[in-house]
Scaffold this active site. Structure first.
Site, PDB file in Angstrom:
ATOM      1  N   HIS A  52       2.299  -6.086   3.810  1.00 20.39           N
ATOM      2  CA  HIS A  52       2.172  -5.285   2.584  1.00 20.39           C
ATOM      3  C   HIS A  52       2.368  -6.150   1.342  1.00 20.39           C
ATOM      4  CE1 HIS A  52       1.607  -1.101   3.684  1.00 20.39           C
ATOM      5  NE2 HIS A  52       2.586  -1.156   4.577  1.00 20.39           N
ATOM      6  N   CYS A  81       1.711   3.897   9.301  1.00 16.78           N
ATOM      7  CA  CYS A  81       2.132   3.438   7.983  1.00 16.78           C
ATOM      8  C   CYS A  81       2.383   4.644   7.093  1.00 16.78           C
ATOM      9  CB  CYS A  81       1.037   2.554   7.381  1.00 16.78           C
ATOM     10  SG  CYS A  81       1.444   1.895   5.763  1.00 16.78           S
ATOM     11  N   LEU A  82       3.469   4.598   6.339  1.00 13.52           N
ATOM     12  CA  LEU A  82       3.785   5.708   5.444  1.00 13.52           C
ATOM     13  C   LEU A  82       2.733   5.881   4.357  1.00 13.52           C
ATOM     14  CD1 LEU A  82       7.646   5.210   5.099  1.00 13.52           C
ATOM     15  CD2 LEU A  82       6.424   6.862   6.534  1.00 13.52           C
ATOM     16  N   GLN A 100       4.435  -0.136  -1.735  1.00 15.44           N
ATOM     17  CA  GLN A 100       4.152   1.231  -1.293  1.00 15.44           C
ATOM     18  C   GLN A 100       4.730   2.271  -2.245  1.00 15.44           C
ATOM     19  OE1 GLN A 100       5.467   0.305   2.982  1.00 15.44           O
ATOM     20  NE2 GLN A 100       3.972   1.958   3.218  1.00 15.44           N
ATOM     21  N   HIS A 160       4.526  -6.257   9.760  1.00 15.03           N
ATOM     22  CA  HIS A 160       3.768  -5.186   9.095  1.00 15.03           C
ATOM     23  C   HIS A 160       4.202  -5.090   7.629  1.00 15.03           C
ATOM     24  CE1 HIS A 160       2.114  -0.896   9.046  1.00 15.03           C
ATOM     25  NE2 HIS A 160       2.888  -0.909   7.977  1.00 15.03           N
ATOM     26  N   GLU A 161       5.519  -5.098   7.379  1.00 18.44           N
ATOM     27  CA  GLU A 161       6.026  -4.960   6.005  1.00 18.44           C
ATOM     28  C   GLU A 161       5.723  -6.200   5.165  1.00 18.44           C
ATOM     29  OE1 GLU A 161       6.676  -2.061   5.074  1.00 18.44           O
ATOM     30  OE2 GLU A 161       6.877  -1.229   7.080  1.00 18.44           O
ATOM     31  N   GLY A 212      10.097   1.281   8.186  1.00 15.02           N
ATOM     32  CA  GLY A 212       9.936   0.184   7.245  1.00 15.02           C
ATOM     33  C   GLY A 212       9.240   0.666   5.989  1.00 15.02           C
TER      34      GLY A 212
END
Length: 175
Positions: A141, A95-96, A50, A137-138, A45
């Protein structure tokens, strides 16, 4: 085109994103770039903030395929959870924007999500398990919330210090 992924702490990761008013070709290109960036990372994701874009756009693909055959990329403009189960699930999240850091986070096991797809069609779908965790989660963000915000303060501070150190190391490597 692959984009650079912001690393925590970065103030843009804590901002609430603006709704996407109208879909444009530029936004569709952005969504394609985000999918390419997510797959390359590799991740399941990615949210627009991000990569430094403060718009309500996420991409995800939780299919477990290494060869791309079972890929199920989703592009979601203005996604929102419209219903959530009482039953909770715990997943170890990463997380990226917080590389190589993982922690267990409890979230609703099943969620109904509404969004506009890349053609501007309003969609609704029920997500369960990993898909439910990923989409929540996304969407977090987009509201300036990171998975570490669910952790106890000491653990959150420890991870943030590691990210500050990582950013300094990366900056030295580029210099």
């Amino acid at each position: 085109m692959k984009r650079s992924i912001l690393i925590h702490p970065d103030p843009r990761l804590k901002k609430v994103c603006d709704p996407v008013p109208d879909l444009s070709d530029d936004l569709r290109v952005l969504a394609d770039d985000m999918l390419e960036t997510m797959y390359d990372a590799p991740g399941i994701g990615l949210a627009a903030p991000q990569i430094g874009v403060l718009s309500r756009l996420i991409v995800l693909d939780c299919s477990k395929s290494d060869n791309g055959e079972d890929a199920r990329p989703l592009v979601m403009f203005n996604p929102r959870v419209i219903a959530a189960s009482e039953e909770q699930n715990v997943y170890e999240e990463g997380c990226l924007s917080i590389p190589e850091q993982y922690a267990e986070v409890e979230r609703p096991k099943v969620v109904d999500v509404e969004w506009l797809d890349r053609d501007g069609v309003l969609r609704t779908e029920t997500f369960d398990g990993l898909w439910a965790t990923c989409v929540q989660h996304e969407i977090d963000h987009l509201d300036g919330k990171l998975f570490i915000d669910y952790l106890k303060p000491l653990r959150r501070q420890m991870i943030t210090r590691k990210m500050v150190k990582l950013k300094k190391e990366r900056a030295r490597e580029k210099a």
